[in-house]
Design a protein around this motif. Structure first.
Motif, mmCIF file in Angstrom:
data_model
loop_
_atom_site.group_PDB
_atom_site.id
_atom_site.type_symbol
_atom_site.label_atom_id
_atom_site.label_comp_id
_atom_site.label_asym_id
_atom_site.label_seq_id
_atom_site.Cartn_x
_atom_site.Cartn_y
_atom_site.Cartn_z
ATOM 1 N N TYR A 182 0.858 -1.609 0.088
ATOM 2 C CA TYR A 182 0.114 0.147 -0.012
ATOM 3 C C TYR A 182 1.482 1.125 0.090
ATOM 4 N N LEU B 66 -8.288 9.552 3.177
ATOM 5 C CA LEU B 66 -7.693 8.661 3.566
ATOM 6 C C LEU B 66 -6.653 7.843 4.527
ATOM 7 N N ALA C 125 -3.109 6.362 -5.386
ATOM 8 C CA ALA C 125 -3.213 5.748 -4.050
ATOM 9 C C ALA C 125 -2.361 4.772 -5.113
ATOM 10 N N THR D 26 -1.370 0.691 -4.986
ATOM 11 C CA THR D 26 -2.166 -0.559 -4.524
ATOM 12 C C THR D 26 -1.190 -1.716 -5.114
ATOM 13 N N LEU E 282 -9.357 -0.117 -0.973
ATOM 14 C CA LEU E 282 -8.411 1.661 -1.443
ATOM 15 C C LEU E 282 -8.998 2.373 -2.469
#
Lengths: 417, 417
Positions: free
Chosen positions: A304, A317, B306, B308, B317
Motif C-alpha cells: 500500500y 484516506l 493510490a 495499490t 482502497l
C-alpha cells in the motif's frame, strides 16, 4: 591479442547540445571496469564526418580498443559506420542476415519498414556482427589484429546498447583479457563525504590494491573498493578484507548496505525480517513508493502507498484529523505522525512511513521555509516524527526527503526486530 | 574578446569507471547552446595530473573557452586547479573571502570544518571567482586575453554546478558573445522516430536556419528546432514559422506539447480546463504520481494517488471487486477499469487513471507475459481500458507504461472538455 586499455567515443549532436545525458558512457565504463580494462579517456563528438574521423584517429593512437556508440540509425546524419570504415580502409557491405532481422522485426510488430532502415544492414567488411534484439541497428567489431586495434560500434539508444553489450560484447571482449577486477560498493547514509574521508584518510591514500574511492551524491556517500588479481576469488578476498576494516571504523555505524541502493536495503531488510511497510506521501508525491517498487520482489513487503497531496486526501484516506491540519498545518510534526499512523492502520503493515513538507519552488514562508520536511514513522512500538531542513531545488528536496524516509524505515525495522 | 567555440572537460575517475553518469556535461551543453556558443567536442579524464594536463593543452589548441567540472573538492585527489594553474603559468593563492565563506557555511550548519576544506579556497592568481551558494568549493575563470583563452573551473556535484552556472557563469559568459540562439522542442507521443523523419525528411535535411533535429527516448520523440540570429526576436520568429509547418504536417496530430514534458502538458492542460486527476497504480508503483508531482503547482490538479501493489489494497482502497480479481486476475482489462473508477470516485476527481501490469523480471506467464500492461481511464463520460504489450526491462516497462498513462490522461481531457 590482449586489450590493455580502452576509450569510449560517443557520437551525437544531441549530446553536445545537451539534449540527452550520456548514460551509455557510464554503462560501458562499468562493464570495462568489470573486465579489468583500463579507461583513461572518454569523448563525445557530433554527427560531423571530419571531426568524427579526427576523433577516431586520435583515439586509435592512444588506445587499442575503441568503443563507439551512436550514429548507426536510419537517418541521413548517422555516419559512424561510414567514417570508421574509411578510417580502417574497409568497404561497407550488405549483411543479408541483419537485413532479414530488420525486416522480420517490422513484420512482427505489424509496422511498415521505411526504406532508410535498409542502410542499417550495411557493415564494414570482415566485421564480427552483434545482433540487436531490442532495435533495428546491429552492432559490430572491426578488427585490425595486425596493428592490435579493435573498434566496436554500438547503437545509441541505451536500451539497445545495454542488451547488446551484455549479450554479445561482454563474451566477445573476455577473449581479449586475462586480468580480473572486482568492485564492492559500501553504501553510507547520514555521514558527509569530508567526514568519511577524514576518518579513512590513511586507508584511502595508502591502499593500492584494493583501491578505496569515495563517491558522493543525493545525500549518500558510496565507497568503492576495487581489487585486481588473476582470479575472481583473489579479487573478492582482497575486497572483503578492506570492507571488514571499514566496517570496524567509525564509518561502520553509517553503513546501510553493501552493493545495494537504499531502497534495495529496505526491501531486503523487511523481507528477511518478515515485516511489511506502507507509505503516505505528500511532498514526495509517490517518489518513495516508486523507489521501493523499483526493486523487483518489493511486492512481498510493500502493498500500500498513499499519495495524499491534498489535505482532503490526508483526512479521507489516512484519517488525519481536521483539527490537526487546522491547528498545526499540513507540514508539521503532528500531521506527519498522524499520516504514518493512518497508513499503517489502513494497510495493516508493520511500519508506516510518511512525508509532508515544502518542496518548493513556491509555498514557503518565514516560519515554514522551502525545504522544511517532516517524516513520520509509526510501528507497533512507537510513533515518532523527524524534522529536516533540506537545501536545494524541488527535485533535490524530494530526493533527499525520500532518502531520509527510506533510512528511517530501516532504522525502525531495527527497533522492532 | 568574443568566444567562438567551447569544449567541456569533466574530471573524475568516478566517471571513467562508470560510478556516476555525467549529467554536468549535458547541463553545460544546454547553457552553451542557449548562448549560441558552438561546441564540437567533450571529454572526460580521470584524476591523473599528466593526462589532465594533456587534455587541457589539447583542448586549448582547438577552442577558446574550456569549461571544466570536478576535481575542486577537499580530497587529496582533487587536482584540477593545480593542473590548470600550471598549464596557464599561474600560482595558486589563498582567497580570504572564499575561505571565510567556507568557514561560515560549516558554522551555519553547526558542522565541524575539517582541515582539508581549506584547500578549496586556493585559486589561480588573477581569476574571476564564482561563489558557491550550494557547497564549499568556489568556481573560477582563468583569463588569458592575450591568447584569447578562458578556462572556467566548476565544482563537480551537479547541484552546486547548476546553481553557480545560472547565478554567475551565464552573466559572465554573456559579455563574450553577441550572436543569439533559440531552440524550441516539439514533443511527440505515439509516433516512432523513423516515421516522424520519413514524414519531415525534406524539412529536416533542407533546413539550415532553423535546423530541425529528432531525438528519441522513453517512447517519446522530440524535434528540436534551433534558429540563430542577431536578436532573440529574430530567432523566435524563425522557430515559430517552422513549428507551424510541422504542426500542419501528418506529425501534427501526435504533438502533445511545445517545450514541455508529458507531465507538464498534463498539469497545464488540466489546470487550464479546471479539471482534476487522480491515479491508481499497481506495476508503476507511484511513478505516475511522481511524474505529475515533479511539476510545481501540480497540487492544483492532483490531490490523490493510490499505490495499490497488493490485491487487498486494490479491494480496500479502490473498491475493486474480489470476484473481478479472481475471475480475470489483477492484470486485466476489468481490473484496470475498476481501479480507475475506484480512484475517481474515492477522490471526487474528474478523471481517474489506473495502471496494472507485469513489469518483470518475474511474474510473467505465456498468457500474461512480462510487459503486458492495462491502463484504465474513467471520467464522467466513459470508463475504458487500453491494452499495451511493452518490451524492455523493468525500468523501461514502468517508464513506457507511465508515459502512456499520462498520454491517455491528456486524451481523456480532450474528450470531456
Amino acid at each position: 591479442m590482449k586489450i590493455k586499455s580502452a576509450e569510449i567515443l560517443c557520437v551525437g549532436t544531441e549530446i553536445l547540445i545537451g539534449d540527452i545525458v550520456n548514460t551509455n558512457a557510464a554503462f560501458i565504463s562499468q562493464r570495462l571496469a568489470q573486465l579489468g580494462i583500463n579507461q583513461y579517456y572518454q569523448a563525445v563528438v557530433g554527427d560531423n564526418p571530419a571531426r568524427l574521423k579526427d576523433a577516431v584517429s586520435a583515439a586509435l593512437k592512444r588506445t587499442d580498443l575503441l568503443i563507439m556508440s551512436g550514429g548507426l540509425g536510419p537517418t541521413y546524419d548517422d555516419l559512424t559506420k561510414e567514417t570508421v570504415a574509411e578510417c580502417m580502409g574497409r568497404k561497407l557491405i550488405l549483411d543479408q542476415r541483419s537485413l532479414d532481422r530488420i525486416k522480420n522485426r517490422f513484420a512482427f510488430r505489424e509496422q511498415c519498414m521505411t526504406p532508410n532502415n535498409e542502410k542499417q544492414a550495411y557493415i564494414p567488411q570482415g566485421s564480427t556482427i552483434f545482433d540487436n534484439d531490442a532495435g533495428t541497428a546491429p552492432g559490430c567489431a572491426v578488427e585490425d589484429f595486425e596493428n592490435g586495434k579493435i573498434v566496436i560500434m554500438l547503437p545509441g539508444p541505451p536500451f539497445e546498447l545495454k542488451k547488446m553489450f551484455d549479450q554479445s560484447v561482454m563474451p566477445y571482449l573476455k577473449r581479449f583479457t586475462d586480468r580480473r577486477f572486482h568492485s564492492v560498493n559500501i553504501n553510507i547514509f547520514g555521514m558527509g563525504e569530508s567526514a568519511v574521508e577524514n576518518e579513512l584518510k590513511e586507508l584511502m591514500q595508502g591502499s593500492l590494491n584494493p583501491t578505496v574511492a569515495p563517491y558522493c551524491g543525493d545525500g549518500e556517500v558510496r565507497l568503492r573498493v576495487t581489487a585486481s588479481g588473476e582470479s575472481n576469488e583473489e579479487c573478492r578476498r582482497l575486497c572483503d578484507n578492506t570492507v571488514e576494516i571499514i566496517k570496524k571504523s567509525r564509518v561502520g555505524g553509517y553503513i546501510y548496505g553493501i552493493d545495494m541502493t537504499l531502497a534495495e536495503a529496505v526491501v531486503s531488510g523487511y523481507l528477511s525480517a518478515g515485516k511489511t511497510l506502507a507509505t503516505a506521501e505528500s511532498c514526495t508525491g509517490g517518489l518513495i513508493a516508486k523507489r521501493i517498487t523499483d526493486v523487483p520482489g518489493s511486492s512481498e513487503v510493500f502493498g500500500y502507498g498513499a499519495v495524499t497531496y491534498a489535505n482532503e486526501a490526508k483526512i479521507k484516506l489516512l484519517g488525519v484529523k481536521k483539527q490537526t491540519l487546522e491547528r498545526f498545518g499540513a507540514v508539521s510534526d503532528e500531521t506527519a505522525r498522524e499520516m504514518a499512523q493512518g497508513v499503517r492502520s489502513l494497510s495493516g503493515s508493520d511500519v508506516g512511513i510518511s512525508v509532508t513538507g515544502i518542496a518548493g519552488p513556491g509555498g514557503g514562508s518565514a516560519e515554514k521555509p522551502v525545504g522544511l520536511v517532516y517524516l513520520g514513522v509509526s510501528s507497533g512500538k512507537q510513533t515518532r516524527a523527524v524534522r529536516l531542513l533540506l537545501s536545494g531545488d524541488r527535485d533535490r528536496v524530494r530526493i533527499l526527503a525520500s532518502g531520509s524516509a527510506l533510512s528511517e524505515a530501516l532504522k525502525e525495522l531495527k527497533a522492532i526486530i
